[in-house]
Design a protein around this motif. Sequence first.
Motif, mmCIF file in Angstrom:
data_model
loop_
_atom_site.group_PDB
_atom_site.id
_atom_site.type_symbol
_atom_site.label_atom_id
_atom_site.label_comp_id
_atom_site.label_asym_id
_atom_site.label_seq_id
_atom_site.Cartn_x
_atom_site.Cartn_y
_atom_site.Cartn_z
ATOM 1 N N ILE A 16 0.838 -1.203 0.000
ATOM 2 C CA ILE A 16 0.000 0.000 0.000
ATOM 3 C C ILE A 16 0.873 1.252 0.000
ATOM 4 O O ILE A 16 0.594 2.233 -0.693
ATOM 5 C CB ILE A 16 -0.955 -0.003 1.208
ATOM 6 C CG1 ILE A 16 -1.961 -1.162 1.093
ATOM 7 C CG2 ILE A 16 -1.709 1.324 1.305
ATOM 8 C CD1 ILE A 16 -2.895 -1.294 2.283
ATOM 9 N N VAL A 17 1.958 1.228 0.777
ATOM 10 C CA VAL A 17 2.874 2.368 0.784
ATOM 11 C C VAL A 17 3.430 2.600 -0.618
ATOM 12 O O VAL A 17 3.504 3.745 -1.095
ATOM 13 C CB VAL A 17 4.022 2.147 1.797
ATOM 14 C CG1 VAL A 17 5.056 3.259 1.679
ATOM 15 C CG2 VAL A 17 3.474 2.082 3.215
ATOM 16 N N SER A 18 3.796 1.524 -1.292
ATOM 17 C CA SER A 18 4.310 1.655 -2.660
ATOM 18 C C SER A 18 3.259 2.259 -3.576
ATOM 19 O O SER A 18 3.570 3.107 -4.426
ATOM 20 C CB SER A 18 4.754 0.292 -3.182
ATOM 21 O OG SER A 18 5.815 -0.236 -2.410
ATOM 22 N N ALA A 19 2.013 1.835 -3.408
ATOM 23 C CA ALA A 19 0.932 2.376 -4.230
ATOM 24 C C ALA A 19 0.713 3.859 -3.944
ATOM 25 O O ALA A 19 0.363 4.630 -4.842
ATOM 26 C CB ALA A 19 -0.352 1.590 -3.982
ATOM 27 N N THR A 61 -2.330 6.981 10.272
ATOM 28 C CA THR A 61 -3.055 7.396 9.078
ATOM 29 C C THR A 61 -2.092 8.088 8.126
ATOM 30 O O THR A 61 -1.567 9.170 8.437
ATOM 31 C CB THR A 61 -4.206 8.347 9.433
ATOM 32 O OG1 THR A 61 -5.047 7.724 10.396
ATOM 33 C CG2 THR A 61 -5.021 8.684 8.185
ATOM 34 N N ALA A 62 -1.849 7.458 6.986
ATOM 35 C CA ALA A 62 -0.938 8.011 5.992
ATOM 36 C C ALA A 62 -1.743 8.653 4.872
ATOM 37 O O ALA A 62 -2.713 8.070 4.377
ATOM 38 C CB ALA A 62 -0.039 6.914 5.424
ATOM 39 N N THR A 63 -1.350 9.851 4.488
ATOM 40 C CA THR A 63 -2.016 10.556 3.401
ATOM 41 C C THR A 63 -0.974 11.169 2.474
ATOM 42 O O THR A 63 0.130 11.517 2.897
ATOM 43 C CB THR A 63 -2.936 11.678 3.917
ATOM 44 O OG1 THR A 63 -2.176 12.554 4.775
ATOM 45 C CG2 THR A 63 -4.110 11.114 4.696
ATOM 46 N N THR A 64 -1.356 11.316 1.206
ATOM 47 C CA THR A 64 -0.524 12.044 0.267
ATOM 48 C C THR A 64 -0.807 13.533 0.412
ATOM 49 O O THR A 64 -1.744 13.940 1.110
ATOM 50 C CB THR A 64 -0.811 11.591 -1.170
ATOM 51 O OG1 THR A 64 -2.183 11.870 -1.483
ATOM 52 C CG2 THR A 64 -0.547 10.091 -1.334
ATOM 53 N N ARG A 117 6.753 3.849 9.672
ATOM 54 C CA ARG A 117 8.053 4.479 9.517
ATOM 55 C C ARG A 117 8.482 4.493 8.050
ATOM 56 O O ARG A 117 9.088 5.460 7.565
ATOM 57 C CB ARG A 117 9.091 3.745 10.370
ATOM 58 C CG ARG A 117 8.841 3.885 11.863
ATOM 59 C CD ARG A 117 9.822 3.074 12.690
ATOM 60 N NE ARG A 117 9.446 3.065 14.095
ATOM 61 C CZ ARG A 117 10.126 2.421 15.044
ATOM 62 N NH1 ARG A 117 11.229 1.747 14.733
ATOM 63 N NH2 ARG A 117 9.718 2.453 16.306
ATOM 64 N N THR A 118 8.155 3.415 7.340
ATOM 65 C CA THR A 118 8.450 3.367 5.909
ATOM 66 C C THR A 118 7.677 4.454 5.168
ATOM 67 O O THR A 118 8.204 5.113 4.268
ATOM 68 C CB THR A 118 8.088 1.982 5.336
ATOM 69 O OG1 THR A 118 8.818 0.975 6.036
ATOM 70 C CG2 THR A 118 8.403 1.898 3.850
ATOM 71 N N ALA A 119 6.412 4.649 5.562
ATOM 72 C CA ALA A 119 5.587 5.679 4.927
ATOM 73 C C ALA A 119 6.166 7.071 5.194
ATOM 74 O O ALA A 119 6.189 7.923 4.294
ATOM 75 C CB ALA A 119 4.156 5.585 5.438
ATOM 76 N N GLU A 120 6.622 7.313 6.408
ATOM 77 C CA GLU A 120 7.236 8.604 6.720
ATOM 78 C C GLU A 120 8.505 8.820 5.903
ATOM 79 O O GLU A 120 8.764 9.923 5.399
ATOM 80 C CB GLU A 120 7.548 8.694 8.213
ATOM 81 C CG GLU A 120 6.314 8.862 9.089
ATOM 82 C CD GLU A 120 6.661 8.943 10.569
ATOM 83 O OE1 GLU A 120 7.596 8.221 11.001
ATOM 84 O OE2 GLU A 120 6.009 9.709 11.294
ATOM 85 N N ALA A 121 9.295 7.752 5.755
ATOM 86 C CA ALA A 121 10.520 7.850 4.965
ATOM 87 C C ALA A 121 10.213 8.126 3.501
ATOM 88 O O ALA A 121 11.036 8.724 2.790
ATOM 89 C CB ALA A 121 11.332 6.558 5.093
#
Length: 520
Positions: free
Chosen positions: A244-247, A494-497, A265-269
């Motif tokens: 999902i992070v890759s997407a 919660t990760a957002t673009t 943490r990967t999403a933040e990076a």
Amino acid sequence: MWHRSRSARGVLLAVGVATAASATLTGCSSPATQAPKPSAAGGTGGALVVGVTSDPDTLFPWKATQFQAVNVLQNIYGTLTEFDKDLNTVPGLATSWKTSKDGRTLTFTLRDGVTFSDGSAFDSKDVKFSLDKIKDEATAAVASASLASVTSVDAPDPKTVVLHLSAPDAALPSNLAVVNMAILSSDDTEASLNTVPDGTGPFVLKNRVPSQSLTLARNDKYWGDDRPKLDGIEFRVIPDESSIVSAMQSGNVQLAVFDDPLVARTAEAARLTVAKTPQLSYHALQLNGRRGDLGDLNVRLAVQCAIDRKQVLDTAALGEGTVTGPITAPAFKSNPDQRPCPTRDLGKAAEYLGKAGKGSGVTIKTIVSQGSYSTSVNEAQNLKAQLAEAKINLDLEVLESGAYVDRWVAGDFDAAVALNGGRPDPDGMYSRYFTSTGNLNKVTGYSSPELDKLFAAGKATTDQNERKAIYDKVSAELENNAPWIWLFTSYTYTATTSQVQGFIPMANGSLQYLRTTAVN
């Protein structure tokens, strides 16, 4: 007598999580105004793609227990009351409610101008139908115990609903705010709604491709002041959180909620915006007290004493959370040190097994969900390793999310590694599990006359201090009898673009503020 006409049914419209404050307890009347309505900055319109790891296992709100199903359905259906961003109980389909002086009558005034997504009008007949059906044992509604105090429901006119209670019920307004208490049209059936949802919420179902995606469209007739800004929302199934992070990096997904801190943490990076929100939900090893050796209190206490909860938290969730007792709501929070063996004690575990006549050890068949939340298998493996040192063998059976939910609801397990949703009111969290008449008591296999009395007392008063003292006793009763082993609470991430604005994460994990979200 009164009646109303309805349009044809069955038309699928294809149009165009911060720490919770303590829940507001209702005394004699409701708040006079609606919940504060957060507004999104930025433009309106556009479509949002939300990455999820599992497909909803049901579209029928009264039976939804899977997180993914709940998150979709709370955007399609409405409830009499709602939670605001701080989990205070506020008006929903009801604009106000009033409790009689003796506490045995609760009168709701319903909102004008509300329609179901098929275009038919909402009124008190639908409320009476819904509450009566939820109470009906044949419906098998997962929240039916929340209406245990309701003896009858009257609809004296289209805009008034009167609930007659066997005793005062301070928890009822809060319990009515969850999607398991959704108000359905009196003309709909479970079979039809599992194909074509028909709600009063901010979005309607547009399209579904099983195991791939579910798409909602804006409900232009939604009654709320916070009318959706998005044209639509696609819940896209991507089984792995890292994928999902890759997407999101490639722009194919704009929002996702993770429970794995390493993925966060990967999403933040990856330069995504990540909001970290403490949750009311809790991780637990649930023991079924009606199955085999677990019917013996000494065996259950041996399991409790053999577990280092902090080690489970550190191993499965990188220490991102807090060891917990049963009640996680801030106003009623349990003290996790007030339990038998607040720290791991293998000597005490062996002593309890000896008392049970099981000094040579026991084997406990344990179900584990794969796909509904990311830390489940790691939790199970750590628990297995720890308990093996106490001659307690967890025989793990890893199941797909839907199969796990089916077994869990049926109480078809000896033990279950579980993440359970928390609620602002302890009655809503636990009375359906741990009272003798609770509709999910078969999941726990445990109740007691003392717990029955305590839960009844907890609903009978609105005094906050009295209720806190009562639920402290509930917590002690649960810990001392170890029907479940409460492990820890954690966070959602919660990760957002950068295009996404206006979404508000909630401590109960709700995605209800998708209705205030915009995509630039």
